[in-house]
Scaffold this motif. Structure first.
Motif, PDB file in Angstrom:
ATOM      1  N   ASN A  78       0.840  -1.198   0.000  1.00 12.17           N
ATOM      2  CA  ASN A  78       0.000   0.000   0.000  1.00 12.17           C
ATOM      3  C   ASN A  78       0.877   1.250   0.000  1.00 12.17           C
ATOM      4  OD1 ASN A  78      -1.900   1.997   0.355  1.00 12.17           O
ATOM      5  ND2 ASN A  78      -3.016   0.925   1.962  1.00 12.17           N
ATOM      6  N   GLN A  79       1.392   1.565  -1.178  1.00 11.02           N
ATOM      7  CA  GLN A  79       2.336   2.674  -1.302  1.00 11.02           C
ATOM      8  C   GLN A  79       1.697   4.032  -1.021  1.00 11.02           C
ATOM      9  OE1 GLN A  79       4.047   2.060  -5.179  1.00 11.02           O
ATOM     10  NE2 GLN A  79       5.380   0.440  -4.443  1.00 11.02           N
ATOM     11  N   GLY A  80       0.423   4.196  -1.361  1.00  8.74           N
ATOM     12  CA  GLY A  80      -0.254   5.457  -1.091  1.00  8.74           C
ATOM     13  C   GLY A  80      -0.306   5.759   0.398  1.00  8.74           C
ATOM     14  N   SER A  81      -0.686   4.778   1.194  1.00  9.05           N
ATOM     15  CA  SER A  81      -0.751   4.985   2.642  1.00  9.05           C
ATOM     16  C   SER A  81       0.632   5.163   3.249  1.00  9.05           C
ATOM     17  CB  SER A  81      -1.469   3.813   3.318  1.00  9.05           C
ATOM     18  OG  SER A  81      -2.850   3.884   3.055  1.00  9.05           O
ATOM     19  N   GLU A  82       1.618   4.448   2.716  1.00  5.16           N
ATOM     20  CA  GLU A  82       2.982   4.642   3.209  1.00  5.16           C
ATOM     21  C   GLU A  82       3.454   6.064   2.910  1.00  5.16           C
ATOM     22  OE1 GLU A  82       5.762   1.591   2.121  1.00  5.16           O
ATOM     23  OE2 GLU A  82       4.652   0.067   3.230  1.00  5.16           O
ATOM     24  N   GLY A  83       3.094   6.576   1.745  1.00  6.64           N
ATOM     25  CA  GLY A  83       3.469   7.949   1.395  1.00  6.64           C
ATOM     26  C   GLY A  83       2.872   8.965   2.355  1.00  6.64           C
ATOM     27  N   VAL A  84       1.606   8.772   2.712  1.00 12.78           N
ATOM     28  CA  VAL A  84       0.963   9.682   3.670  1.00 12.78           C
ATOM     29  C   VAL A  84       1.663   9.589   5.024  1.00 12.78           C
ATOM     30  CG1 VAL A  84      -1.159  10.139   4.971  1.00 12.78           C
ATOM     31  CG2 VAL A  84      -1.287   9.712   2.519  1.00 12.78           C
ATOM     32  N   ALA A  85       1.948   8.384   5.486  1.00 11.33           N
ATOM     33  CA  ALA A  85       2.620   8.208   6.776  1.00 11.33           C
ATOM     34  C   ALA A  85       3.962   8.938   6.796  1.00 11.33           C
ATOM     35  CB  ALA A  85       2.802   6.720   7.075  1.00 11.33           C
ATOM     36  N   LYS A  86       4.731   8.785   5.742  1.00 10.90           N
ATOM     37  CA  LYS A  86       6.038   9.450   5.674  1.00 10.90           C
ATOM     38  C   LYS A  86       5.890  10.968   5.647  1.00 10.90           C
ATOM     39  CE  LYS A  86       8.248   5.585   3.301  1.00 10.90           C
ATOM     40  NZ  LYS A  86       8.741   5.085   1.998  1.00 10.90           N
ATOM     41  N   LYS A  87       4.897  11.463   4.900  1.00  6.67           N
ATOM     42  CA  LYS A  87       4.709  12.915   4.798  1.00  6.67           C
ATOM     43  C   LYS A  87       4.332  13.553   6.131  1.00  6.67           C
ATOM     44  CE  LYS A  87       3.361  14.793   0.652  1.00  6.67           C
ATOM     45  NZ  LYS A  87       2.363  15.123  -0.383  1.00  6.67           N
ATOM     46  N   VAL A  88       3.673  12.802   7.025  1.00  8.26           N
ATOM     47  CA  VAL A  88       3.337  13.362   8.337  1.00  8.26           C
ATOM     48  C   VAL A  88       4.420  13.058   9.374  1.00  8.26           C
ATOM     49  CG1 VAL A  88       0.849  13.441   7.927  1.00  8.26           C
ATOM     50  CG2 VAL A  88       1.838  11.446   9.073  1.00  8.26           C
ATOM     51  N   GLY A  89       5.590  12.633   8.899  1.00  8.01           N
ATOM     52  CA  GLY A  89       6.744  12.489   9.779  1.00  8.01           C
ATOM     53  C   GLY A  89       6.923  11.134  10.426  1.00  8.01           C
ATOM     54  N   MET A  90       6.231  10.127   9.933  1.00  9.69           N
ATOM     55  CA  MET A  90       6.382   8.794  10.498  1.00  9.69           C
ATOM     56  C   MET A  90       7.510   8.047   9.798  1.00  9.69           C
ATOM     57  SD  MET A  90       2.350   7.775  10.833  1.00  9.69           S
ATOM     58  CE  MET A  90       2.516   6.598  12.169  1.00  9.69           C
ATOM     59  N   SER A  91       8.124   7.137  10.532  1.00 14.63           N
ATOM     60  CA  SER A  91       9.196   6.308   9.990  1.00 14.63           C
ATOM     61  C   SER A  91       8.845   4.840  10.194  1.00 14.63           C
ATOM     62  CB  SER A  91      10.516   6.585  10.715  1.00 14.63           C
ATOM     63  OG  SER A  91      10.866   7.937  10.608  1.00 14.63           O
ATOM     64  N   LEU A  92       9.363   4.010   9.301  1.00 10.17           N
ATOM     65  CA  LEU A  92       9.153   2.578   9.441  1.00 10.17           C
ATOM     66  C   LEU A  92       9.807   2.120  10.738  1.00 10.17           C
ATOM     67  CD1 LEU A  92       8.030  -0.031   8.222  1.00 10.17           C
ATOM     68  CD2 LEU A  92      10.199  -0.294   7.019  1.00 10.17           C
ATOM     69  N   PHE A  93       9.014   1.512  11.611  1.00 14.03           N
ATOM     70  CA  PHE A  93       9.467   1.088  12.928  1.00 14.03           C
ATOM     71  C   PHE A  93       9.760  -0.408  12.955  1.00 14.03           C
ATOM     72  CE2 PHE A  93       8.167  -0.390  17.248  1.00 14.03           C
ATOM     73  CZ  PHE A  93       9.200   0.181  17.964  1.00 14.03           C
ATOM     74  N   GLU A  94       8.837  -1.192  12.383  1.00 12.10           N
ATOM     75  CA  GLU A  94       9.024  -2.635  12.373  1.00 12.10           C
ATOM     76  C   GLU A  94       8.051  -3.272  11.385  1.00 12.10           C
ATOM     77  OE1 GLU A  94       8.127  -4.184  16.283  1.00 12.10           O
ATOM     78  OE2 GLU A  94       6.018  -3.642  16.158  1.00 12.10           O
ATOM     79  N   GLN A  95       8.273  -4.553  11.150  1.00 12.69           N
ATOM     80  CA  GLN A  95       7.331  -5.372  10.389  1.00 12.69           C
ATOM     81  C   GLN A  95       6.607  -6.218  11.431  1.00 12.69           C
ATOM     82  OE1 GLN A  95       7.690  -6.043   6.703  1.00 12.69           O
ATOM     83  NE2 GLN A  95       9.337  -4.610   6.366  1.00 12.69           N
ATOM     84  N   SER A  96       5.322  -6.398  11.231  1.00 15.21           N
ATOM     85  CA  SER A  96       4.546  -7.157  12.195  1.00 15.21           C
ATOM     86  C   SER A  96       3.405  -7.860  11.478  1.00 15.21           C
ATOM     87  CB  SER A  96       4.010  -6.218  13.292  1.00 15.21           C
ATOM     88  OG  SER A  96       3.431  -6.953  14.355  1.00 15.21           O
ATOM     89  N   GLU A  97       2.480  -8.410  12.244  1.00 15.90           N
ATOM     90  CA  GLU A  97       1.264  -9.002  11.691  1.00 15.90           C
ATOM     91  C   GLU A  97       0.077  -8.402  12.410  1.00 15.90           C
ATOM     92  OE1 GLU A  97       0.778 -13.137  11.171  1.00 15.90           O
ATOM     93  OE2 GLU A  97       2.680 -13.385  10.121  1.00 15.90           O
TER      94      GLU A  97
END
Length: 166
Positions: free
Chosen positions: A134-153
């Motif tokens: 889901n690249q669109g949602s990842e783009g929004v997360a990054k734009k609001v200053g979020m960083s990839l923290f971990e992979q989970s389920e």
């Protein structure tokens, strides 16, 4: 009203929003990266409104908010915080009708929501759970200053967990 931008009002959901909640949970394009079966009856949306959304508002003082488009005078999606006991953290979630994709609304609403987290709701850390691809949602997360923290389920699906602290 929780907050607003030039184009949008973020506000608590109300009972007249149940038809929009039904569409948000039944339109196949909106559910591509959502781990759930599409709703088939408006009563399912009424159940979510009464037993999840209103319960979150009562218990936590916040929950998913309706995103109302000022020019179109209708609810076009949701954006806002939800406490996830599985992670013991607050998630920023968002979803919009496809006709509003690609217009910057996701970022606009998410940034407005994030700007209310600390001062209005004392949220100091939040996450976003985003299904792989889901690249669109990842783009929004990054734009609001979020960083990839971990992979989970989550709900049996692999997710990227984005995080931000104030």
């Amino acid at each position: 009203m929780i907050t607003e931008t030039n184009r949008l009002i973020l506000r608590p959901f109300t009972e007249p929003d149940i038809p929009a909640l039904f569409l948000m949970n039944s339109v196949p394009e909106m559910l591509t990266y959502i781990p759930m079966e599409p709703f088939t009856h408006e009563a399912q949306a009424a159940d979510i409104y009464h037993n999840v959304i209103l319960a979150d508002y009562a218990k936590h003082g916040f929950g998913r908010w309706a995103v109302h488009h000022k020019d179109d005078n209708k609810v076009i999606g949701f954006c806002g915080p939800k406490y996830l006991p599985e992670f013991n953290k607050v998630e920023l979630g968002y979803r919009y009708f496809p006709e509003y994709w690609g217009q910057g609304i996701g970022y606009e609403a998410a940034q407005a929501a994030v700007n209310t987290f600390q001062p209005q709701f004392n949220i100091d850390l939040f996450i976003a759970l985003i299904l792989h691809g889901n690249q669109g949602s990842e783009g929004v997360a990054k734009k609001v200053g979020m960083s990839l923290f971990e992979q989970s389920e989550y709900l049996g699906h692999k997710v990227h967990v984005y995080q931000r602290e104030f």
